[in-house]
Design a protein around this motif. Structure first.
Motif, PDB file in Angstrom:
ATOM      1  N   ALA A  14       0.830  -1.205   0.000  1.00  0.00           N
ATOM      2  CA  ALA A  14       0.000   0.000   0.000  1.00  0.00           C
ATOM      3  C   ALA A  14       0.864   1.256   0.000  1.00  0.00           C
ATOM      4  O   ALA A  14       0.559   2.246  -0.689  1.00  0.00           O
ATOM      5  CB  ALA A  14      -0.940  -0.006   1.197  1.00  0.00           C
ATOM      6  N   CYS A  15       1.958   1.231   0.759  1.00  0.00           N
ATOM      7  CA  CYS A  15       2.861   2.383   0.805  1.00  0.00           C
ATOM      8  C   CYS A  15       3.464   2.665  -0.577  1.00  0.00           C
ATOM      9  O   CYS A  15       3.755   3.825  -0.912  1.00  0.00           O
ATOM     10  CB  CYS A  15       3.981   2.128   1.803  1.00  0.00           C
ATOM     11  SG  CYS A  15       3.504   2.276   3.542  1.00  0.00           S
ATOM     12  N   LEU A  16       3.663   1.635  -1.361  1.00  0.00           N
ATOM     13  CA  LEU A  16       4.258   1.779  -2.687  1.00  0.00           C
ATOM     14  C   LEU A  16       3.210   1.914  -3.787  1.00  0.00           C
ATOM     15  O   LEU A  16       3.540   1.867  -4.968  1.00  0.00           O
ATOM     16  CB  LEU A  16       5.154   0.574  -2.980  1.00  0.00           C
ATOM     17  CG  LEU A  16       6.404   0.464  -2.099  1.00  0.00           C
ATOM     18  CD1 LEU A  16       7.077  -0.894  -2.293  1.00  0.00           C
ATOM     19  CD2 LEU A  16       7.387   1.586  -2.408  1.00  0.00           C
ATOM     20  N   ASN A  17       1.944   2.061  -3.378  1.00  0.00           N
ATOM     21  CA  ASN A  17       0.828   2.158  -4.339  1.00  0.00           C
ATOM     22  C   ASN A  17       0.745   0.931  -5.243  1.00  0.00           C
ATOM     23  O   ASN A  17       0.392   1.034  -6.426  1.00  0.00           O
ATOM     24  CB  ASN A  17       0.960   3.434  -5.184  1.00  0.00           C
ATOM     25  CG  ASN A  17       0.800   4.698  -4.367  1.00  0.00           C
ATOM     26  OD1 ASN A  17      -0.089   4.790  -3.518  1.00  0.00           O
ATOM     27  ND2 ASN A  17       1.667   5.669  -4.607  1.00  0.00           N
ATOM     28  N   LEU A  18       1.048  -0.213  -4.665  1.00  0.00           N
ATOM     29  CA  LEU A  18       0.885  -1.484  -5.355  1.00  0.00           C
ATOM     30  C   LEU A  18      -0.389  -2.160  -4.847  1.00  0.00           C
ATOM     31  O   LEU A  18      -0.817  -1.913  -3.724  1.00  0.00           O
ATOM     32  CB  LEU A  18       2.090  -2.396  -5.109  1.00  0.00           C
ATOM     33  CG  LEU A  18       3.395  -1.994  -5.795  1.00  0.00           C
ATOM     34  CD1 LEU A  18       4.565  -2.822  -5.276  1.00  0.00           C
ATOM     35  CD2 LEU A  18       3.282  -2.148  -7.312  1.00  0.00           C
ATOM     36  N   PRO A  19      -1.002  -3.025  -5.632  1.00  0.00           N
ATOM     37  CA  PRO A  19      -2.260  -3.668  -5.228  1.00  0.00           C
ATOM     38  C   PRO A  19      -2.054  -4.709  -4.141  1.00  0.00           C
ATOM     39  O   PRO A  19      -0.919  -5.121  -3.867  1.00  0.00           O
ATOM     40  CB  PRO A  19      -2.754  -4.314  -6.526  1.00  0.00           C
ATOM     41  CG  PRO A  19      -1.515  -4.539  -7.322  1.00  0.00           C
ATOM     42  CD  PRO A  19      -0.600  -3.387  -7.005  1.00  0.00           C
ATOM     43  N   PRO A  20      -3.143  -5.164  -3.496  1.00  0.00           N
ATOM     44  CA  PRO A  20      -3.042  -6.254  -2.510  1.00  0.00           C
ATOM     45  C   PRO A  20      -2.352  -7.464  -3.135  1.00  0.00           C
ATOM     46  O   PRO A  20      -2.512  -7.736  -4.327  1.00  0.00           O
ATOM     47  CB  PRO A  20      -4.502  -6.550  -2.152  1.00  0.00           C
ATOM     48  CG  PRO A  20      -5.213  -5.263  -2.421  1.00  0.00           C
ATOM     49  CD  PRO A  20      -4.535  -4.669  -3.630  1.00  0.00           C
ATOM     50  N   PRO A  21      -1.606  -8.213  -2.342  1.00  0.00           N
ATOM     51  CA  PRO A  21      -0.768  -9.275  -2.901  1.00  0.00           C
ATOM     52  C   PRO A  21      -1.525 -10.540  -3.278  1.00  0.00           C
ATOM     53  O   PRO A  21      -2.599 -10.823  -2.762  1.00  0.00           O
ATOM     54  CB  PRO A  21       0.219  -9.564  -1.772  1.00  0.00           C
ATOM     55  CG  PRO A  21      -0.563  -9.255  -0.526  1.00  0.00           C
ATOM     56  CD  PRO A  21      -1.398  -8.057  -0.886  1.00  0.00           C
ATOM     57  N   ALA A  22      -0.899 -11.292  -4.163  1.00  0.00           N
ATOM     58  CA  ALA A  22      -1.307 -12.666  -4.418  1.00  0.00           C
ATOM     59  C   ALA A  22      -0.505 -13.546  -3.477  1.00  0.00           C
ATOM     60  O   ALA A  22       0.687 -13.318  -3.255  1.00  0.00           O
ATOM     61  CB  ALA A  22      -1.016 -13.051  -5.865  1.00  0.00           C
ATOM     62  N   ILE A  23      -1.165 -14.536  -2.891  1.00  0.00           N
ATOM     63  CA  ILE A  23      -0.510 -15.458  -1.972  1.00  0.00           C
ATOM     64  C   ILE A  23      -0.269 -16.769  -2.699  1.00  0.00           C
ATOM     65  O   ILE A  23      -1.200 -17.407  -3.193  1.00  0.00           O
ATOM     66  CB  ILE A  23      -1.365 -15.689  -0.715  1.00  0.00           C
ATOM     67  CG1 ILE A  23      -1.602 -14.362   0.021  1.00  0.00           C
ATOM     68  CG2 ILE A  23      -0.699 -16.701   0.213  1.00  0.00           C
ATOM     69  CD1 ILE A  23      -2.518 -14.482   1.221  1.00  0.00           C
ATOM     70  N   LEU A  24       0.999 -17.162  -2.790  1.00  0.00           N
ATOM     71  CA  LEU A  24       1.352 -18.397  -3.479  1.00  0.00           C
ATOM     72  C   LEU A  24       1.374 -19.539  -2.475  1.00  0.00           C
ATOM     73  O   LEU A  24       2.061 -19.468  -1.455  1.00  0.00           O
ATOM     74  CB  LEU A  24       2.726 -18.256  -4.142  1.00  0.00           C
ATOM     75  CG  LEU A  24       2.775 -17.264  -5.304  1.00  0.00           C
ATOM     76  CD1 LEU A  24       4.213 -16.949  -5.671  1.00  0.00           C
ATOM     77  CD2 LEU A  24       2.042 -17.830  -6.507  1.00  0.00           C
ATOM     78  N   THR A  25       0.621 -20.572  -2.761  1.00  0.00           N
ATOM     79  CA  THR A  25       0.545 -21.707  -1.845  1.00  0.00           C
ATOM     80  C   THR A  25       1.774 -22.600  -2.002  1.00  0.00           C
ATOM     81  O   THR A  25       2.417 -22.626  -3.045  1.00  0.00           O
ATOM     82  CB  THR A  25      -0.710 -22.549  -2.113  1.00  0.00           C
ATOM     83  OG1 THR A  25      -0.656 -23.049  -3.460  1.00  0.00           O
ATOM     84  CG2 THR A  25      -1.964 -21.711  -1.939  1.00  0.00           C
ATOM     85  N   ALA A  26       2.079 -23.339  -0.937  1.00  0.00           N
ATOM     86  CA  ALA A  26       3.239 -24.235  -0.975  1.00  0.00           C
ATOM     87  C   ALA A  26       2.861 -25.646  -0.543  1.00  0.00           C
ATOM     88  O   ALA A  26       3.677 -26.400  -0.047  1.00  0.00           O
ATOM     89  CB  ALA A  26       4.332 -23.678  -0.063  1.00  0.00           C
ATOM     90  N   ASN A  27       1.593 -25.995  -0.740  1.00  0.00           N
ATOM     91  CA  ASN A  27       1.130 -27.283  -0.230  1.00  0.00           C
ATOM     92  C   ASN A  27       0.633 -28.216  -1.328  1.00  0.00           C
ATOM     93  O   ASN A  27      -0.101 -29.151  -1.071  1.00  0.00           O
ATOM     94  CB  ASN A  27       0.015 -27.055   0.796  1.00  0.00           C
ATOM     95  CG  ASN A  27      -1.158 -26.288   0.209  1.00  0.00           C
ATOM     96  OD1 ASN A  27      -1.117 -25.868  -0.943  1.00  0.00           O
ATOM     97  ND2 ASN A  27      -2.193 -26.099   1.006  1.00  0.00           N
ATOM     98  N   LYS A  28       1.030 -27.966  -2.578  1.00  0.00           N
ATOM     99  CA  LYS A  28       0.566 -28.807  -3.672  1.00  0.00           C
ATOM    100  C   LYS A  28       1.698 -29.589  -4.325  1.00  0.00           C
ATOM    101  O   LYS A  28       1.521 -30.156  -5.391  1.00  0.00           O
ATOM    102  CB  LYS A  28      -0.154 -27.942  -4.721  1.00  0.00           C
ATOM    103  CG  LYS A  28      -1.429 -27.298  -4.201  1.00  0.00           C
ATOM    104  CD  LYS A  28      -2.151 -26.555  -5.314  1.00  0.00           C
ATOM    105  CE  LYS A  28      -3.449 -25.939  -4.817  1.00  0.00           C
ATOM    106  NZ  LYS A  28      -4.170 -25.215  -5.877  1.00  0.00           N
ATOM    107  N   GLY A  29       2.850 -29.642  -3.686  1.00  0.00           N
ATOM    108  CA  GLY A  29       3.961 -30.402  -4.232  1.00  0.00           C
ATOM    109  C   GLY A  29       4.785 -29.576  -5.197  1.00  0.00           C
ATOM    110  O   GLY A  29       4.285 -29.110  -6.215  1.00  0.00           O
TER     111      GLY A  29
END
Length: 231
Positions: free
Chosen positions: A164-179
């Motif tokens: 938000a401070c950098l005027n970037l959008p909310p993040p995408a969260i990358l999952t790590a539970n699919k191998g």
């Protein structure tokens, strides 16, 4: 969504991993990269915020996880980054060479990009802010990489405030539970497709077309439909 890479780093100083405040000057403070050595090793890509249109949607729909391995180049100020993404159950890799100049990492292939390191309270994470040229546009991307399988809620909230401070959008969260995909260097029978040469030798006009597709709703829909047809 970027099918390119960006790498990793571990903080050696306790001061760099101190809790941050909500002040944007502190949250977006750039820190020094003392040498390439702390960059080396294996990292998991956990969070990404970018102003590339449609990137978050494409990541959420198709990318299962991303990991990277950083290893030294012959030159003392350079590193290689081997990144592997799992997309729709298939594995794709890219290798790039980055050079450290004036506290900034630079690369020209497979895309032109520069990266700096920002401060984070996560003690075994790195926070990278990059500028990448795609076609005729330059985009900003902030990524949090970690050696752990999972981040805390506080670490995710901090990343959101930094974006938000950098005027970037909310993040995408990358999952790590699919191998995770295999390391292509570990087996001759790997199912990983190496895209390094394809991207490095891509016609500049193709990159301009990709840039335009990502910048329009109709173009993003075309990419989504094409990806769905690959299932």
């Amino acid at each position: 969504m970027m099918l390119f890479l960006i790498l990793a780093f571990t903080f050696l100083s306790a001061g760099l991993s101190a809790p941050l405040t909500s002040d944007c000057d502190t949250l977006t403070q750039q820190v020094e990269i003392p040498s390439r050595d702390p960059l080396l090793g294996v990292w998991t890509f956990a969070l990404e915020s970018t102003d590339i249109p449609g990137s978050k949607l494409l990541l959420k729909m198709f990318v299962e996880n991303v990991w990277g391995k950083v290893f030294p180049a012959n030159e003392s100020d350079s590193i290689f980054v081997f990144q592997v993404q799992k997309i729709l159950g298939r594995c794709f890799s890219i290798t790039s060479k980055l050079t450290l100049v004036n506290n900034t990492l630079h690369t020209e292939h497979p895309l032109s990009a520069s990266e700096v390191l920002l401060r984070t309270s996560c003690s075994d994470c790195i926070l990278l802010l990059s500028n990448t040229t795609l076609g005729e546009s330059t985009y900003r991307t902030m990524q949090l990489l970690t050696r752990r399988p999972k981040l805390t809620s506080a670490e995710i909230d901090e990343f959101k405030r930094q974006a938000a401070c950098l005027n970037l959008p909310p993040p995408a969260i990358l999952t790590a539970n699919k191998g995770f995909c295999p390391d292509s260097s570990a087996s001759k029978d790997t199912e990983t497709t190496d895209l390094t040469s394809v991207l490095s030798q891509a016609n500049p006009e193709y990159m301009k077309i990709l840039d335009k597709l990502l910048s329009s709703q109709s173009g993003i829909k075309m990419i989504v439909d094409s990806m769905r047809n690959q299932k």
